[in-house]
Scaffold this active site. Structure first.
Site, short mmCIF file in Angstrom:
data_model
loop_
_atom_site.label_atom_id
_atom_site.label_comp_id
_atom_site.label_asym_id
_atom_site.label_seq_id
_atom_site.Cartn_x
_atom_site.Cartn_y
_atom_site.Cartn_z
CE LYS A 175 -14.24 6.24 -26.78
NZ LYS A 175 -12.79 6.19 -26.48
CB THR A 207 -12.89 -1.61 -18.89
OG1 THR A 207 -13.09 -0.79 -17.73
CG2 THR A 207 -13.92 -2.73 -18.93
N GLY A 209 -7.76 1.13 -20.41
CA GLY A 209 -7.13 1.27 -21.72
C GLY A 209 -8.01 0.96 -22.90
CB THR A 210 -11.63 0.17 -23.32
OG1 THR A 210 -12.06 1.23 -22.46
CG2 THR A 210 -11.71 -1.13 -22.56
N GLY A 211 -10.23 2.83 -24.43
CA GLY A 211 -10.28 3.92 -25.38
C GLY A 211 -9.03 4.01 -26.24
CB CYS A 212 -5.43 3.77 -25.37
SG CYS A 212 -5.36 5.01 -24.06
#
Length: 272
Positions: A175, A207, A209-212
């Site tokens: 990412k 943004t 928590g976008t990865g989770c």
């Protein structure tokens, strides 16, 4: 409702990331979320104020309880904060969920800068977890640690993704959100080639928590029988929509609108 997803990750008391984001994302995409909580955090949009690890025997009990009764069509791992936790989760998944697709988000540092993975546990993560995964979803700082290189350009991203493939990972979604510029690029690398995703960056601080969320959304797709590429494509569309409709809560990095797929107008006093 289709697709059972077991999430092994830490809790975020602020609700924007971690287990809370995972459950919301799976539910929003029509899956069924189950959990094995690895750690509790005192956390909000401004950062992490404390971490309370869950004893490994109780993490094992959670995984056993879910798998012995409900089963799982996909696994998602997030915060596995130390070597004993990584070893325990890997042992339990190998014993109880062999062959189940695994999406691993190699959580290392919270958005506010708090370290969520012991530095000495990185080697264990690479040696034990990475060979088990279906797809690894690192951001740029995480990929720099795992690939052992600096990432400053898209060409660097490609080299890092290819380096991670050589470590036994069958697919890497690298990412690019940490890179500067108005255009955001993600790369999905597999032994068959690289798929490039490009979007205009959304100018927002919300943004958290976008990865989770992305990793759990991918896991939901796999649990529902989708091939990897369509699962990634749908997950990215979902996360982008959730960012665009973020509610603006908190004084720092605010949460997404995980319920962007939900239409409350469909619910009436007499039922759906």
């Amino acid at each position: 409702m289709k697709g059972r997803v077991l999430i092994c990750a830490g809790s975020d008391s602020g609700g924007g990331a971690g287990i809370q984001a995972d459950i919301k994302a799976v539910t929003a995409l029509g899956g069924f979320a189950m959990t094995a909580i690895t750690a509790l955090t005192a956390q909000n949009t401004l950062g992490v104020q404390g971490v309370f690890p869950v004893p490994t025997d109780f993490i094992a009990a959670q995984i056993a309880s879910v798998m012995d009764d409900l089963g799982a069509d996909a696994i998602k791992t997030g915060m596995l904060h130390d070597t004993p936790t990584i070893n325990l989760v890997c042992d339990e998944l190998l014993a109880r969920a062999p062959g189940v697709p695994l999406v691993a988000d190699p959580v290392m540092v919270a958005k506010g800068g708090h370290r969520l993975l012991d530095p000495e546990a990185v080697e264990t993560l690479m040696r034990r977890l990475m060979p088990m995964v279906t797809v690894l979803t690192p951001n740029i700082p995480e990929a720099e640690v795992l690939a052992g290189m600096d990432i400053r350009t898209e060409a660097d991203m490609l080299r890092a993704a290819e380096a991670l493939l050589t470590l036994g990972v069958p697919a890497v979604l690298l990412k690019g959100g940490h890179m500067e510029g108005e255009v955001l690029v993600d790369l999905l690398a597999t032994p068959d080639g690289v798929t490039r995703f490009e979007e205009l960056r959304i100018d927002t601080p919300h943004t958290h928590g976008t990865g989770c969320t992305l990793a759990s959304a991918i896991a939901t797709g796999l649990a529902q029988g989708m091939p990897l590429l369509p699962a990634v494509e749908r997950a990215r569309r979902y996360v982008r929509a959730a960012i665009q409709s973020a509610p603006g809560f908190g004084a720092g990095h605010g949460p997404l609108d995980h319920g962007v797929t939900v239409d409350p107008a469909r619910i009436t006093a007499g039922g759906v």
